[in-house]
Design a protein around this motif. Sequence first.
Motif, PDB file in Angstrom:
ATOM      1  N   HIS A 278       0.832  -1.209   0.000  1.00  0.00           N
ATOM      2  CA  HIS A 278       0.000   0.000   0.000  1.00  0.00           C
ATOM      3  C   HIS A 278       0.866   1.259   0.000  1.00  0.00           C
ATOM      4  CE1 HIS A 278      -3.121  -2.730   2.202  1.00  0.00           C
ATOM      5  NE2 HIS A 278      -3.007  -3.028   0.913  1.00  0.00           N
ATOM      6  N   SER A 281       2.247   1.823  -3.367  1.00  0.00           N
ATOM      7  CA  SER A 281       1.207   2.327  -4.258  1.00  0.00           C
ATOM      8  C   SER A 281       1.075   3.845  -4.156  1.00  0.00           C
ATOM      9  CB  SER A 281      -0.127   1.654  -3.921  1.00  0.00           C
ATOM     10  OG  SER A 281      -1.194   2.254  -4.621  1.00  0.00           O
ATOM     11  N   ALA A 287      -2.353   2.450  -8.585  1.00  0.00           N
ATOM     12  CA  ALA A 287      -3.051   1.469  -7.764  1.00  0.00           C
ATOM     13  C   ALA A 287      -2.145   0.272  -7.483  1.00  0.00           C
ATOM     14  CB  ALA A 287      -4.338   1.012  -8.467  1.00  0.00           C
ATOM     15  N   VAL A 288      -2.532  -0.497  -6.457  1.00  0.00           N
ATOM     16  CA  VAL A 288      -1.694  -1.631  -6.053  1.00  0.00           C
ATOM     17  C   VAL A 288      -1.570  -2.648  -7.181  1.00  0.00           C
ATOM     18  CG1 VAL A 288      -1.503  -3.534  -4.408  1.00  0.00           C
ATOM     19  CG2 VAL A 288      -2.290  -1.303  -3.627  1.00  0.00           C
ATOM     20  N   ASP A 289      -2.681  -2.870  -7.923  1.00  0.00           N
ATOM     21  CA  ASP A 289      -2.624  -3.868  -8.987  1.00  0.00           C
ATOM     22  C   ASP A 289      -1.785  -3.417 -10.171  1.00  0.00           C
ATOM     23  OD1 ASP A 289      -4.280  -1.867  -9.791  1.00  0.00           O
ATOM     24  OD2 ASP A 289      -5.961  -3.151 -10.370  1.00  0.00           O
ATOM     25  N   GLN A 290      -1.360  -2.147 -10.208  1.00  0.00           N
ATOM     26  CA  GLN A 290      -0.510  -1.656 -11.284  1.00  0.00           C
ATOM     27  C   GLN A 290       0.973  -1.695 -10.926  1.00  0.00           C
ATOM     28  OE1 GLN A 290      -2.006   2.259 -12.129  1.00  0.00           O
ATOM     29  NE2 GLN A 290      -3.774   1.509 -13.271  1.00  0.00           N
ATOM     30  N   ALA A 293       5.201  -6.982 -10.378  1.00  0.00           N
ATOM     31  CA  ALA A 293       5.172  -8.169  -9.530  1.00  0.00           C
ATOM     32  C   ALA A 293       6.492  -8.314  -8.785  1.00  0.00           C
ATOM     33  CB  ALA A 293       4.898  -9.406 -10.374  1.00  0.00           C
TER      34      ALA A 293
END
Length: 496
Positions: A278, A281, A287-290, A293
Amino acid sequence: MPQGQSRQVCMSGWGWLPRAGLLCLALGGCAQTPEPPALSTLSAFKPPPQFLQGPASAAAPAASASSAPPWWQAQGDPVLDRLMALALAHNQDLGAAKARIDEGRAAAGLDEAARRLQLSAGPGVGRSRSSEHLDPAWQIRSTTGGATPPVTVATEPVSTRLRLGLDASYELDLWGRLNDTARASALEARATALDLEAARRALTLSVASTYEALRVHQGQLLLRDELAQLALQRWRLARASAQAGLGDAGEVDALEAALRDAQMQASQIRQQHAQDFHALSVLCGVAVDQLPAVAGEPVVPVALPPLSDVPSRVLQRRPDVQAADQRLQAALARLGAARAADFPSLLLTTSLGHESSALSTLLDPGSLVWSLGLQISQSVLDGGRRQAQADAARARLDEAAQAYQGTLLQALREVEDALVAEQALQDQLRQAQAAAEAAHRQALRQLQRADAGLGRRTDALAARQTALQREIASLDLRQQLFLAQATLRKVMAWPP
């Protein structure tokens, strides 16, 4: 009126120019450019010629500030490089700092424009009606004598005026007020740009430290889960012994409490690991999903290469020190502008155009009009306004001087604290690694004794737990050492 007499009257209208010029020269001779005040607050401050320097490592080559790439690339981690690129491109704090730079440059442009020639086009049309109770007519009498009757010219109560022309004005900055104001705005704009550089360096440190915390928490989470599994095995063995009448029920309860503690600590690490994502981010502005990995395997932080030296010119490289210096010089210029306000202002104005009552004759040569003037303005009684402005400017100068000195002292403290922390953490890490290795050797011996039937299995599990706890402490110190090394590069203004 004869032509020669008309020319003489027209030329006599220029008689005010020499007198105005003499007045300006007289005022200029009496005026004095404001002298910069003595900065007594800085007289006692002398930065040391060099900072404390720790022993350089002989195993790794020393880096040079002038040729080194961005310091985080020493990790060789493409994920960290990607995170840095996202943060530098999308961080909201950096975006706000860039907007403040644009605002500062615009303000500097306004003050710089005040020093230049102002030119405006003034086309206009007007229609007016005069009072009927004024003198209804003009009478023109001959000046040559004789019995010629006067000619009466009647005036219309309603008139129209058309104008097409250019107006120009230029303030003569004899006392330097406009120059000081423009210089102060330019210096403040530079300071704002340096603030952006300082924010960029702080951001890179935050991204790197948060990313390293995430990787360390990944490794610690695996160790904490293993600790919880070992605690569960010890508790089950103790409970089985107690149920068989070979153990103590009190030991079972103590081991159950230790099991719950181990599970709670694993849950805390899992929470911290999620919060690291977080935080990244927010720092990267996505956003976190962006986020890229992150590999799941534990990664030990790589120590950064040692620095070659800590030169005294670090104070010249640090953007916060440079920004404080720019603001100090801007405050000095503002004071000069405030003191220059005590002298008269001189405004040169001129206009050129055509004026007529009818559109058909507006561009005729006879409709040409022009004017040239010099306006001298001096405030006589302002209720103490100029003095208050000068006092406020001097107070801001003193404040800027104190801020500059405080920034210098803070810079010295940050560099020396970072050097001390790096040296201390290197020693602590060596001790922690030696303790972890000894604990692992002890755990291996206890396991061998238990396999040979010479010791209890619970003692071997306890030794393994101790070794894992030592390893977790070593990871904590590695993370702290990386943060100290990264902080040292920030406070030394290493290449961002």
